[in-house]
Design an enzyme around this catalytic site. Structure first.
Site, PDB file in Angstrom:
ATOM      1  N   GLU A   1     -18.153 -17.491  23.618  1.00 48.44           N
ATOM      2  CA  GLU A   1     -18.757 -18.798  22.727  1.00 48.44           C
ATOM      3  C   GLU A   1     -17.910 -19.865  22.837  1.00 48.44           C
ATOM      4  OE1 GLU A   1     -19.455 -16.200  19.205  1.00 48.44           O
ATOM      5  OE2 GLU A   1     -20.533 -17.891  18.909  1.00 48.44           O
TER       6      GLU A   1
ATOM      7  N   THR B   1     -10.627  -0.935  20.694  1.00 46.83           N
ATOM      8  CA  THR B   1     -11.159  -1.502  19.495  1.00 46.83           C
ATOM      9  C   THR B   1      -9.850  -1.556  18.612  1.00 46.83           C
ATOM     10  OG1 THR B   1     -13.243  -0.844  19.502  1.00 46.83           O
ATOM     11  CG2 THR B   1     -12.811  -1.750  17.441  1.00 46.83           C
TER      12      THR B   1
ATOM     13  N   ASP C   1     -20.681  -0.997  15.068  1.00 46.69           N
ATOM     14  CA  ASP C   1     -20.436  -2.486  15.151  1.00 46.69           C
ATOM     15  C   ASP C   1     -21.641  -3.179  14.846  1.00 46.69           C
ATOM     16  OD1 ASP C   1     -19.000  -4.726  15.264  1.00 46.69           O
ATOM     17  OD2 ASP C   1     -19.101  -4.564  17.542  1.00 46.69           O
TER      18      ASP C   1
ATOM     19  N   GLU D   1     -13.447 -10.167  20.209  1.00 43.23           N
ATOM     20  CA  GLU D   1     -14.479 -10.765  19.336  1.00 43.23           C
ATOM     21  C   GLU D   1     -13.722 -10.450  17.802  1.00 43.23           C
ATOM     22  OE1 GLU D   1     -17.998  -8.138  19.658  1.00 43.23           O
ATOM     23  OE2 GLU D   1     -18.817  -9.887  21.213  1.00 43.23           O
TER      24      GLU D   1
ATOM     25  N   TYR E   1     -23.717  -7.035  14.399  1.00 42.39           N
ATOM     26  CA  TYR E   1     -23.840  -8.161  15.413  1.00 42.39           C
ATOM     27  C   TYR E   1     -24.485  -9.370  14.073  1.00 42.39           C
ATOM     28  CZ  TYR E   1     -25.801 -10.646  19.264  1.00 42.39           C
ATOM     29  OH  TYR E   1     -26.409 -11.508  20.189  1.00 42.39           O
TER      30      TYR E   1
ATOM     31  N   GLN F   1     -20.532  -5.736  30.438  1.00 46.64           N
ATOM     32  CA  GLN F   1     -21.680  -5.476  29.457  1.00 46.64           C
ATOM     33  C   GLN F   1     -23.021  -6.404  29.899  1.00 46.64           C
ATOM     34  OE1 GLN F   1     -20.233  -7.810  26.145  1.00 46.64           O
ATOM     35  NE2 GLN F   1     -22.147  -7.452  24.866  1.00 46.64           N
TER      36      GLN F   1
ATOM     37  N   LYS G   1     -17.481  -1.937  25.895  1.00 44.15           N
ATOM     38  CA  LYS G   1     -16.692  -1.821  24.487  1.00 44.15           C
ATOM     39  C   LYS G   1     -15.947  -0.725  24.223  1.00 44.15           C
ATOM     40  CE  LYS G   1     -19.543  -5.493  22.631  1.00 44.15           C
ATOM     41  NZ  LYS G   1     -18.891  -6.577  21.993  1.00 44.15           N
TER      42      LYS G   1
ATOM     43  N   HIS H   1     -23.125 -16.609  15.764  1.00 44.41           N
ATOM     44  CA  HIS H   1     -22.693 -15.939  17.029  1.00 44.41           C
ATOM     45  C   HIS H   1     -24.046 -15.269  17.798  1.00 44.41           C
ATOM     46  CE1 HIS H   1     -20.628 -13.147  19.544  1.00 44.41           C
ATOM     47  NE2 HIS H   1     -21.334 -12.106  19.161  1.00 44.41           N
TER      48      HIS H   1
ATOM     49  N   THR I   1     -18.990 -10.186  15.755  1.00 44.34           N
ATOM     50  CA  THR I   1     -18.120 -11.258  15.617  1.00 44.34           C
ATOM     51  C   THR I   1     -18.414 -12.456  14.585  1.00 44.34           C
ATOM     52  OG1 THR I   1     -18.431 -10.840  18.269  1.00 44.34           O
ATOM     53  CG2 THR I   1     -17.708 -13.152  17.431  1.00 44.34           C
TER      54      THR I   1
ATOM     55  N   ARG J   1     -17.170  -8.938  29.107  1.00 47.85           N
ATOM     56  CA  ARG J   1     -18.413  -9.452  29.601  1.00 47.85           C
ATOM     57  C   ARG J   1     -19.035  -9.100  30.910  1.00 47.85           C
ATOM     58  NH1 ARG J   1     -19.120  -9.848  24.264  1.00 47.85           N
ATOM     59  NH2 ARG J   1     -17.574 -11.318  23.243  1.00 47.85           N
TER      60      ARG J   1
ATOM     61  N   ARG K   1     -30.222 -16.746  27.230  1.00 46.49           N
ATOM     62  CA  ARG K   1     -31.546 -16.901  27.536  1.00 46.49           C
ATOM     63  C   ARG K   1     -31.815 -18.296  27.245  1.00 46.49           C
ATOM     64  NH1 ARG K   1     -30.634 -12.270  24.303  1.00 46.49           N
ATOM     65  NH2 ARG K   1     -31.000 -13.337  22.295  1.00 46.49           N
TER      66      ARG K   1
ATOM     67  N   GLU L   1     -13.584  -9.582  14.043  1.00 47.51           N
ATOM     68  CA  GLU L   1     -14.486  -9.209  13.217  1.00 47.51           C
ATOM     69  C   GLU L   1     -13.896  -8.661  11.789  1.00 47.51           C
ATOM     70  OE1 GLU L   1     -17.172  -6.396  14.861  1.00 47.51           O
ATOM     71  OE2 GLU L   1     -17.255  -7.518  16.953  1.00 47.51           O
TER      72      GLU L   1
ATOM     73  N   ASP M   1     -12.702  -6.369  18.438  1.00 50.11           N
ATOM     74  CA  ASP M   1     -13.518  -5.469  19.232  1.00 50.11           C
ATOM     75  C   ASP M   1     -13.462  -6.246  20.829  1.00 50.11           C
ATOM     76  OD1 ASP M   1     -15.875  -4.244  20.621  1.00 50.11           O
ATOM     77  OD2 ASP M   1     -17.101  -5.654  19.800  1.00 50.11           O
TER      78      ASP M   1
HETATM   79 CA    CA Z   1     -18.680  -6.622  18.371  1.00 49.15          CA
END
Ligand code: CA
Length: 407
Positions: free
Chosen positions: A353, A250, A119, A192, A121, A233, A246, A126, A339, A230, A135, A194, A226
């Site tokens: 998001e 899937t 997978d 997610e 990113y 994670q 994850k 995203h 995503t 959270r 952050r 994808e 996916d």
């Molecule tokens: Ca993903």
């Protein structure tokens, strides 16, 4: 009732220009076999291949797509031309018609035996949003992000076909305000949206796949959800990346759309402000980005429309990067885009998001509010691409319903 002829109008998302492959069973015949979607029907291809004495009858008589996928691009092109002839040439009508099964009568299964699963990113929007959420005040992207397509190896054994119920995972998570982790059902279950790329022909151990060899190895495209826990994670992910957040599930769509059906969907990738290293430099290489329009629905209510063409890294770059160290490919390997999120707030491909990590509620038409998924919620991701003469190529859908935890 006799199936229509021709079996689909020209502008159907599963029209003659698409011909996606899947695996079906019916109540009358529980043996898994290859089907090709055409309009509102599925063509049971193996008996047609036998009746027409096709050279590829053996490849098409299989419980998954792997033998066909392993056969390579020239066979994929020939078989596609053959199936097109069966569905258009009146000489085949009497053989084909009895083998058209109404799609509602076909049960669809995982279309291929999944090899390795990776997978990525690769949406800048995203990754930037996730960076801003976790952050705040720092740079939204990590320093490596524009130099390589970031990815991780997922769990191929829990790739499931659309329609499979998703059991809410349990695990360790640190509830905000607490100093120690607790075990329990995921409190922040997410999706997610994808796009998945399915590898047909493998490579020799040690050989990288250059950008230009993408079409020789990738058989087709599917949709991927996916599912992501959270809270699990957030607690587990430093320093080695996602693991149990994850690996529980899937979901993939049941139809694999062949690359040949997407010939009208290639566009230039978005402008990049950092020059890629030569093995990732696609400025003079084909193909570019895929112009897929994706729609995400929660309990049958559209919550987002992510545009796939805005992805920073393309599928060919992802494949080149994934193999640049000589890691070999096998038939059935699956890699997902990451995503898909566009620049606008209504183009974001996950609830993290869309709700800005639970700060903003989504209101559904029944008045109920969501931040993350509740038990009983159903998610459907659909997509289509430009086809010939103003038509659309449908990618079908990947759906899944959340059911209560068992742990
Ligand atoms: Ca993903």
């Amino acid at each position: 009732m006799t199936a229509p002829w021709p079996p689909a109008p020209a502008d159907h998302p599963f029209g003659i220009h698409n011909l996606p492959y899947g695996i079906l069973t019916t109540t009358e015949d529980p043996a898994r076999r290859i089907g090709v979607a055409i309009g509102d029907h599925v063509l049971d291809v193996s008996p047609v291949a036998q009746a027409t004495r096709s050279d590829h009858a053996v490849l098409l008589d299989a419980p998954n797509l792997n033998p066909l996928m392993a056969a390579g691009r020239s066979v994929w092109t020939t078989v596609r031309a053959e199936i097109t002839a069966w569905l258009t040439d009146p000489d085949y009508r009497d053989i084909v018609r009895p083998r058209l099964i109404p799609r509602r009568n076909a049960r669809l299964h995982l279309p291929f035996e999944v090899g390795d699963y990776v997978d990525f990113y690769s949406s800048e929007h995203h990754a930037g949003n996730v960076g801003s959420i976790f952050r705040p005040g720092g740079p939204p992207l990590p320093p490596n992000w524009k130099h390589l397509p970031i990815g991780y190896h997922g769990r191929s054994g829990t790739v499931v076909v659309s329609g499979t119920d998703i059991v809410r995972p349990s695990g360790q998570r640190l509830v905000p305000g607490e100093s120690l982790p607790a075990y329990g059902p995921c409190l922040r279950l997410d999706i997610e949206a994808e796009v998945g790329f399915v590898v047909g022909t493998g490579t020799r151990f040690g050989d990288p796949v250059p950008l230009g060899a993408f079409r020789d190895h990738v058989f087709g495209v599917c949709l991927v959800n996916d599912w992501s826990a959270r809270d699990i994670q957030a607690w587990e992910t430093v320093p080695l990346g996602p693991f149990l957040a994850k690996s529980f599930a899937t979901s993939v769509s049941p139809w694999v759309v062949p690359l040949d059906a997407l010939a009208h969907a290639w566009v230039d990738p978005p402008a990049r402000d950092v020059d890629p290293l030569p093995y990732l430099d696609d400025r003079k290489a084909e193909p570019g980005a895929l112009d897929l329009e994706i729609e995400v629905a929660l309990n049958h209510h559209t919550i987002s429309r992510p545009p796939f063409r805005t992805m920073y890294w393309t599928a060919a770059q992802q494949l080149a990067h994934m193999t640049v160290n000589g890691a070999s490919l096998r038939t059935g390997d699956l890699y997902a885009s990451g995503t898909v999120s566009g620049p606008r707030a209504d183009q974001r491909g996950c609830l993290l998001e869309l709700t800005w990590n639970g700060r903003d509620m989504i209101e559904l038409p029944d008045g109920s509010l969501r931040t993350f998924l509740e038990d009983g919620d159903e998610v459907a991701i659909t997509a289509s691409a430009p086809g010939p003469d103003g038509t659309r190529v449908g990618l079908g859908e990947v759906t899944g319903r959340v059911v209560p935890t068992r742990g």
